[in-house]
Design a protein around this motif. Structure first.
Motif, mmCIF file in Angstrom:
data_model
loop_
_atom_site.group_PDB
_atom_site.id
_atom_site.type_symbol
_atom_site.label_atom_id
_atom_site.label_comp_id
_atom_site.label_asym_id
_atom_site.label_seq_id
_atom_site.Cartn_x
_atom_site.Cartn_y
_atom_site.Cartn_z
ATOM 1 N N ARG A 279 -11.121 3.741 0.866
ATOM 2 C CA ARG A 279 -9.967 2.563 0.341
ATOM 3 C C ARG A 279 -10.083 1.265 0.852
ATOM 4 O O ARG A 279 -11.334 0.396 2.287
ATOM 5 N N LEU B 247 3.706 -0.128 -5.893
ATOM 6 C CA LEU B 247 3.396 0.544 -5.022
ATOM 7 C C LEU B 247 2.242 -0.108 -5.166
ATOM 8 O O LEU B 247 1.268 0.148 -6.703
ATOM 9 N N PHE B 248 0.595 0.374 -4.508
ATOM 10 C CA PHE B 248 -0.946 0.791 -5.160
ATOM 11 C C PHE B 248 -1.566 1.148 -4.078
ATOM 12 O O PHE B 248 -1.130 1.618 -2.892
ATOM 13 N N ASP B 249 -2.912 1.347 -4.523
ATOM 14 C CA ASP B 249 -3.248 2.633 -4.883
ATOM 15 C C ASP B 249 -4.885 1.855 -3.857
ATOM 16 O O ASP B 249 -5.415 1.376 -5.477
ATOM 17 N N CYS B 250 -4.945 2.100 -2.714
ATOM 18 C CA CYS B 250 -6.865 1.562 -2.974
ATOM 19 C C CYS B 250 -7.391 2.166 -2.209
ATOM 20 O O CYS B 250 -8.718 2.437 -2.157
ATOM 21 N N ALA B 251 -7.123 3.738 -2.776
ATOM 22 C CA ALA B 251 -8.538 4.266 -3.284
ATOM 23 C C ALA B 251 -9.590 3.827 -4.092
ATOM 24 O O ALA B 251 -8.988 3.735 -5.166
ATOM 25 N N PRO C 72 -5.592 -2.258 1.998
ATOM 26 C CA PRO C 72 -5.062 -1.007 2.956
ATOM 27 C C PRO C 72 -4.135 -1.875 3.676
ATOM 28 O O PRO C 72 -4.575 -2.842 4.244
ATOM 29 N N SER D 229 -10.821 2.445 7.389
ATOM 30 C CA SER D 229 -10.022 2.677 5.659
ATOM 31 C C SER D 229 -10.957 2.929 4.695
ATOM 32 O O SER D 229 -11.260 3.730 4.276
ATOM 33 N N ASP E 173 0.534 -1.168 0.017
ATOM 34 C CA ASP E 173 0.317 -0.259 -0.360
ATOM 35 C C ASP E 173 1.080 1.025 -0.123
ATOM 36 O O ASP E 173 2.273 1.236 0.894
ATOM 37 N N CYS E 174 0.315 2.099 -0.925
ATOM 38 C CA CYS E 174 1.461 3.797 -0.746
ATOM 39 C C CYS E 174 1.444 3.795 -0.064
ATOM 40 O O CYS E 174 2.400 4.873 0.564
ATOM 41 N N ARG E 175 -0.023 4.300 1.099
ATOM 42 C CA ARG E 175 -0.087 4.815 2.457
ATOM 43 C C ARG E 175 1.411 4.392 3.448
ATOM 44 O O ARG E 175 1.683 4.943 4.192
ATOM 45 N N ASP F 197 -4.856 -7.134 -3.094
ATOM 46 C CA ASP F 197 -3.552 -5.521 -3.112
ATOM 47 C C ASP F 197 -5.361 -4.692 -1.246
ATOM 48 O O ASP F 197 -5.379 -4.264 -2.115
#
Length: 284
Positions: free
Chosen positions: A229, A97-101, A52, A224, A8-10, A50
């Protein structure tokens, strides 16, 4: 040292320097909590999903379960892109990196579109034939879930808050069934109506007030969801529903139904309820 395939990119800023502890360890995953991070960090193997706070390992198989090597309370630390948890070490420096949004491109579903997505998802669920356990808890959950659907149709913030309180924390497992249903509903409503919709805000606010009523994992998932997310299988199923590709819907629903004992099914039920509510909301 084990290598991470993606994360997760966060977690990128956290990966440079953070201290924490193991929250729980299981066969194919381990949950970690870190100072200053809202929610859990989860190390997983044997999955491509993938979610959060997730770190997915490059190897699909570990010779020993995480629960054999980690226990709650063991120290955990990120430093320079390397995660140490108890005796284990994970290198995240080369992780994708992945984004869960949930993506928000400004599209909003019409009543007909939301209703159509609800029908397609309900038909796919029926065809999947995933029966629920026939026990007292499931029957009680069904009553609470119906009250939640009634509150969504009514649109009253007070009734929605009462119904959310009745669901969160209800059921067994790391993420109780009620939490999964609320999460699925939030994903569908946010996808169809956008993050500022009144129903989305009402459910999010109610869920935020129930943080202490559920498990730590459930609270992390709901936190999340309130921020928009969600795990990859939820995001991909919603995208398939929007594209009207029924074959893709069935494939991605199968992937969601593979999550946990009933978590995927509960999320799918919540998504169906959310899409039905979106269809009604767009008529007003």
């Amino acid at each position: 040292m084990e290598n991470a395939a993606c994360m997760d990119c966060r977690l990128l800023a956290l990966a440079q320097n953070a201290r924490g502890a193991v929250a729980g360890a299981y066969r194919t995953s381990a949950n970690l909590r870190f100072e200053g991070f809202d929610g859990l960090c989860t190390v997983l193997c044997g999955t491509s999903d993938d979610g959060p706070g997730g770190i997915v390992l490059g190897s699909a198989f570990r010779p020993r379960p995480f629960s054999d090597e980690l226990s709650a309370g063991m120290p955990a630390r990120f430093e320079g892109g390397v995660l140490a948890a108890g005796p284990l070490m994970f290198d995240v420096r080369g992780a994708r990196l992945f984004d869960c949004a949930l993506p928000d491109d400004g599209w909003r579903a019409t009543s007909a579109e939301a209703g159509g997505m609800a029908r397609v998802l309900q038909d796919a669920l029926t065809a999947a034939r995933r029966p629920r356990p026939n026990d007292a808890m499931q029957r009680f959950l069904a009553v609470r879930a119906m009250a939640f659907r009634d509150a969504l149709r009514d649109g009253s913030g007070t009734k929605i808050a009462q119904a959310v309180r009745g669901l969160i924390g209800l059921g067994p497992g790391l993420t109780p069934s009620g939490d999964d249903q609320v999460t699925g509903c939030l994903a569908a409503l946010r996808f169809a109506l956008g993050p500022q919709d009144a129903l989305v805000r009402a459910i999010s606010d109610a869920a935020g007030r129930c943080r202490g009523s559920t498990t730590e994992v459930g609270a992390s998932m709901l936190s999340s969801a309130r921020e928009g997310r969600f795990r990859g299988v939820v995001r991909s199923l919603l995208a398939a529903l929007k594209s009207e590709d029924e074959r893709a819907v069935r494939r991605r629903l199968d992937a969601l139904l593979g999550v946990g004992a009933t978590s995927g099914l509960d999320m799918a039920d919540g998504m169906t309820a959310g899409l039905h509510a979106a269809a009604l909301a767009r008529k007003w």
